[in-house]
Design a protein around this motif. Structure first.
Motif, PDB file in Angstrom:
ATOM      1  N   GLY A   1      41.406  47.816  41.249  1.00  0.00           N
ATOM      2  CA  GLY A   1      42.529  47.302  42.020  1.00  0.00           C
ATOM      3  C   GLY A   1      42.818  45.832  41.822  1.00  0.00           C
ATOM      4  O   GLY A   1      43.602  45.250  42.571  1.00  0.00           O
ATOM      5  N   ARG A   2      42.197  45.205  40.824  1.00  0.00           N
ATOM      6  CA  ARG A   2      42.403  43.784  40.569  1.00  0.00           C
ATOM      7  C   ARG A   2      43.085  43.595  39.223  1.00  0.00           C
ATOM      8  O   ARG A   2      42.938  44.408  38.312  1.00  0.00           O
ATOM      9  CB  ARG A   2      41.066  43.029  40.571  1.00  0.00           C
ATOM     10  CG  ARG A   2      40.240  43.211  41.842  1.00  0.00           C
ATOM     11  CD  ARG A   2      40.928  42.581  43.051  1.00  0.00           C
ATOM     12  NE  ARG A   2      41.199  41.175  42.848  1.00  0.00           N
ATOM     13  CZ  ARG A   2      40.297  40.203  42.996  1.00  0.00           C
ATOM     14  NH1 ARG A   2      39.053  40.506  43.367  1.00  0.00           N
ATOM     15  NH2 ARG A   2      40.618  38.942  42.816  1.00  0.00           N
ATOM     16  N   ALA A   3      43.800  42.487  39.084  1.00  0.00           N
ATOM     17  CA  ALA A   3      44.465  42.177  37.830  1.00  0.00           C
ATOM     18  C   ALA A   3      43.463  41.633  36.817  1.00  0.00           C
ATOM     19  O   ALA A   3      42.461  41.009  37.177  1.00  0.00           O
ATOM     20  CB  ALA A   3      45.571  41.154  38.061  1.00  0.00           C
ATOM     21  N   ALA A   4      43.754  41.890  35.536  1.00  0.00           N
ATOM     22  CA  ALA A   4      42.961  41.348  34.429  1.00  0.00           C
ATOM     23  C   ALA A   4      41.473  41.626  34.664  1.00  0.00           C
ATOM     24  O   ALA A   4      41.091  42.719  35.066  1.00  0.00           O
ATOM     25  CB  ALA A   4      43.255  39.865  34.252  1.00  0.00           C
ATOM     26  N   ASP A   5      40.611  40.601  34.442  1.00  0.00           N
ATOM     27  CA  ASP A   5      39.172  40.758  34.670  1.00  0.00           C
ATOM     28  C   ASP A   5      38.727  40.001  35.917  1.00  0.00           C
ATOM     29  O   ASP A   5      37.581  39.557  36.022  1.00  0.00           O
ATOM     30  CB  ASP A   5      38.363  40.313  33.445  1.00  0.00           C
ATOM     31  CG  ASP A   5      38.782  38.944  32.919  1.00  0.00           C
ATOM     32  OD1 ASP A   5      39.439  38.191  33.674  1.00  0.00           O
ATOM     33  OD2 ASP A   5      38.453  38.622  31.768  1.00  0.00           O
ATOM     34  N   ASP A   6      39.639  39.882  36.896  1.00  0.00           N
ATOM     35  CA  ASP A   6      39.322  39.141  38.120  1.00  0.00           C
ATOM     36  C   ASP A   6      38.178  39.788  38.898  1.00  0.00           C
ATOM     37  O   ASP A   6      37.371  39.091  39.521  1.00  0.00           O
ATOM     38  CB  ASP A   6      40.560  39.053  39.028  1.00  0.00           C
ATOM     39  CG  ASP A   6      41.625  38.127  38.472  1.00  0.00           C
ATOM     40  OD1 ASP A   6      41.357  37.468  37.448  1.00  0.00           O
ATOM     41  OD2 ASP A   6      42.726  38.069  39.057  1.00  0.00           O
ATOM     42  N   LEU A   7      38.082  41.123  38.899  1.00  0.00           N
ATOM     43  CA  LEU A   7      37.016  41.779  39.639  1.00  0.00           C
ATOM     44  C   LEU A   7      35.651  41.376  39.075  1.00  0.00           C
ATOM     45  O   LEU A   7      34.709  41.107  39.827  1.00  0.00           O
ATOM     46  CB  LEU A   7      37.193  43.299  39.579  1.00  0.00           C
ATOM     47  CG  LEU A   7      36.154  44.133  40.339  1.00  0.00           C
ATOM     48  CD1 LEU A   7      36.806  45.355  40.977  1.00  0.00           C
ATOM     49  CD2 LEU A   7      35.025  44.593  39.420  1.00  0.00           C
ATOM     50  N   VAL A   8      35.555  41.321  37.764  1.00  0.00           N
ATOM     51  CA  VAL A   8      34.289  40.930  37.129  1.00  0.00           C
ATOM     52  C   VAL A   8      33.971  39.474  37.447  1.00  0.00           C
ATOM     53  O   VAL A   8      32.822  39.134  37.780  1.00  0.00           O
ATOM     54  CB  VAL A   8      34.372  41.165  35.608  1.00  0.00           C
ATOM     55  CG1 VAL A   8      33.122  40.638  34.917  1.00  0.00           C
ATOM     56  CG2 VAL A   8      34.563  42.648  35.317  1.00  0.00           C
ATOM     57  N   ARG A   9      34.969  38.620  37.357  1.00  0.00           N
ATOM     58  CA  ARG A   9      34.762  37.206  37.699  1.00  0.00           C
ATOM     59  C   ARG A   9      34.233  37.052  39.117  1.00  0.00           C
ATOM     60  O   ARG A   9      33.250  36.342  39.356  1.00  0.00           O
ATOM     61  CB  ARG A   9      36.084  36.437  37.558  1.00  0.00           C
ATOM     62  CG  ARG A   9      36.016  34.964  37.957  1.00  0.00           C
ATOM     63  CD  ARG A   9      37.401  34.437  38.270  1.00  0.00           C
ATOM     64  NE  ARG A   9      37.989  35.122  39.422  1.00  0.00           N
ATOM     65  CZ  ARG A   9      39.299  35.114  39.710  1.00  0.00           C
ATOM     66  NH1 ARG A   9      40.144  34.486  38.911  1.00  0.00           N
ATOM     67  NH2 ARG A   9      39.737  35.751  40.786  1.00  0.00           N
ATOM     68  N   ASP A  10      34.866  37.754  40.042  1.00  0.00           N
ATOM     69  CA  ASP A  10      34.460  37.613  41.447  1.00  0.00           C
ATOM     70  C   ASP A  10      33.070  38.195  41.699  1.00  0.00           C
ATOM     71  O   ASP A  10      32.322  37.678  42.536  1.00  0.00           O
ATOM     72  CB  ASP A  10      35.489  38.295  42.358  1.00  0.00           C
ATOM     73  CG  ASP A  10      36.832  37.573  42.357  1.00  0.00           C
ATOM     74  OD1 ASP A  10      36.888  36.428  41.859  1.00  0.00           O
ATOM     75  OD2 ASP A  10      37.815  38.153  42.840  1.00  0.00           O
ATOM     76  N   LEU A  11      32.731  39.254  40.977  1.00  0.00           N
ATOM     77  CA  LEU A  11      31.399  39.832  41.147  1.00  0.00           C
ATOM     78  C   LEU A  11      30.326  38.885  40.610  1.00  0.00           C
ATOM     79  O   LEU A  11      29.290  38.670  41.250  1.00  0.00           O
ATOM     80  CB  LEU A  11      31.323  41.179  40.434  1.00  0.00           C
ATOM     81  CG  LEU A  11      30.016  41.960  40.568  1.00  0.00           C
ATOM     82  CD1 LEU A  11      29.638  42.154  42.029  1.00  0.00           C
ATOM     83  CD2 LEU A  11      30.127  43.304  39.855  1.00  0.00           C
TER      84      LEU A  11
END
Length: 526
Positions: free
Chosen positions: A270-280
């Motif tokens: 549900g996140r754009a680009a690789d933002d989910l990985v960055r935030d994790l």
């Protein structure tokens, strides 16, 4: 079309089922022995014709009945299922939510509702053999997956299990547990495991699989997104195969993919680009205990004009943790789009309009951010036991697209320990230590024909990442005499006299390389 629905997830007492599967030898070895090398290899490539031929010819074998039913999705007679599941029979399997029967006569057809297959793997703690329930895949259903589809143990799951550090620990978090495979592995070396997932259906499958394979384990399952269900808690190990797929989310590209494919809970975060990985990466430290390790398999974008090591390196810096990133694979935007459109069960042959719409949307989305490629790999993070300092933190970002000797978990654990060992020793202290060569290290010498001395010496490890280091004459000689008898300083002094160079100059040349060899497992403290 989007909106496909899934059957209810399995539930119930699994003790009799476990006994029945064991009695029928429905194991990885048992099924592969039945199928033979040709059909087994074809099935791993998702080609079913050889397996169907063998299973049809061996229809009286319980292994053939169960493999045809649960792996290939082929209907079987009620009598055959009764025989293949002694003590459970068709009625018991139906009560567990595993099959549906068209009637009560011996010849009435029975179809699988879920995929139930044997699983075997070797992690850093040794071999395991289980059975895993998940949703039937495209191979069995010949249609695209439902939005709430629950995956079984695929290649990424097995890889994560193999690379995970398996030291004995107190608490483990399996973030995005899916069918529960990482929680099962963790339960072997942890006092308690918490598995989280945004999918209620996935948690049902995980609960069933834990009951089937590790009923006595302390595994708690919680519903929620990312780290929310465990806020303010601490874990010694976090493992995650998160929904990292970079799917178009905004504008016309996002609308096109949503219309053509829908969303899949197991892969779309549900996140754009690789933002989910960055935030994790930047946020997982909040739940790590001192000395705790987090390991995850994820994607990241390679953007034009910006080295990927700078982008992902900035995430490591922001995390405040020790960080080690190993890129294992690199796909261009077209390859990436093809991989994940097919992954959901959409093919150009079956749904050409949906395929073309989604493909174009993916390319447009990547082009909008100047994405040239997408990397896939392993991220290992650790909260230093003493808090650490920025100068002393581990910060490694490397590409390793070749083969690995799995399981890698023990090697990674040893390398993390070596980093801490080295960080506590300046060169003066390191010089007083005694080192030994690891048992998997070999030396390769390359000579010009007729020459007395080699012009290239490679020191190579056979385990772990299989690194090869081109060594100078002095370094090769140093490694050759590391048997734990002499200190580093004594070896350097002896080599300096032999090579007729200053001991201080040779130490300045060798000690940084020696640190690298200790860190990478070529050398170890005696």
């Amino acid at each position: 079309m989007p909106g496909l629905t899934s059957p209810p997830s399995p539930a119930g007492d699994t003790a009799a089922l476990r006994a029945a599967l064991t009695a029928s030898d429905y194991t990885v070895d048992g099924v592969e022995d039945l199928l033979g090398d040709l059909a087994s290899a074809a099935l791993r490539r998702e080609q079913t014709v050889p397996a169907r031929r063998v299973l049809t010819a061996r229809s009286g074998d319980p292994r053939a009945t169960l493999a045809a039913l649960f792996v290939l999705g082929a209907q079987q007679s009620r009598a055959a299922v009764d025989t293949a599941l002694p003590g459970v029979r068709t009625a018991g399997a139906e009560a567990l939510g595993l099959v549906r029967s068209a009637g009560h006569d011996d010849g009435d057809p029975v179809r699988a509702v879920v995929d139930l297959r044997p699983y075997a793997a070797t992690d850093a703690g040794g071999p395991v053999q289980w059975w895993l329930a998940s949703d039937l895949g495209e191979l069995a259903t010949s249609r695209r997956l439902a939005a709430d589809h629950v995956l079984g143990a695929g290649g990424a799951s097995t890889t994560l299990a193999q690379v995970t550090v398996r030291d004995r620990v107190g608490r483990v978090l399996d973030l995005g547990t899916g069918c529960g495979i990482q929680a099962l592995h963790a339960a072997r070396h942890a006092d308690a495991v918490v598995g989280t997932d945004i999918s209620h259906r996935a948690l049902d499958f995980a609960r069933f699989n834990v009951a089937l394979n590790a009923a006595a384990a302390d595994v708690e399952l919680r519903e929620g997104s990312m780290l929310e269900p465990v806020a303010d808690e601490r874990f010694d190990l976090v493992v995650s195969n998160p929904p990292f797929v970079i799917t178009p989310r905004s504008g016309a590209a996002g609308a096109a993919v949503a219309s053509a494919l829908g969303e899949f809970e197991y892969r779309d975060g549900g996140r754009a680009a690789d933002d989910l990985v960055r935030d994790l990466i930047t946020g997982v430290g909040q739940v790590l205990a001192p000395g705790g390790v987090a390991q995850m398999l994820v994607n990241w974008e390679h953007r034009r004009g910006e080295p990927w090591t700078d982008r992902v390196g900035a995430w490591l810096d922001a995390s405040g943790l020790d960080g080690w990133v190993i890129e294992r694979e690199l796909l261009d935007p077209a390859e990436y789009a093809e991989t994940w459109i097919r992954d959901g069960g959409t093919t150009p042959e079956r749904e050409p309009d949906a395929w073309e719409a989604a493909y174009g949307a993916w390319l447009d989305d990547f082009a909008a951010r100047d994405v040239e490629a997408v990397g896939f790999g392993l991220v290992t993070l650790r909260r230093p036991s003493d808090g650490g300092t920025p100068d002393g933190r581990l910060r490694r970002l490397e590409e390793h697209h070749g083969t690995l000797r799995q399981p890698l978990g023990a090697h990674l654990a040893a390398s993390l320990a070596a980093h801490e060992w080295l960080a506590a020793r300046d060169d003066a202290v390191l010089s007083t230590e005694r080192l030994v060569v690891a048992g998997d290290v070999t030396e390769e010498r390359y000579l010009t024909p007729g020459a007395a001395d080699p012009n290239v010496v490679i020191v190579r490890q056979g385990d772990g990442l299989g690194r090869g280091i081109q060594a100078s004459t002095g370094l090769a000689a140093f490694v050759g005499v590391c048997d734990g008898e002499l200190t580093v300083a004594q070896i350097v002094g002896a080599l300096a006299a032999l090579l007729d160079v200053g001991a201080d100059d040779l130490a300045a040349e060798l000690l940084p390389a020696v640190r690298g060899l200790v860190r990478d497992g070529f050398l170890a403290p005696a």
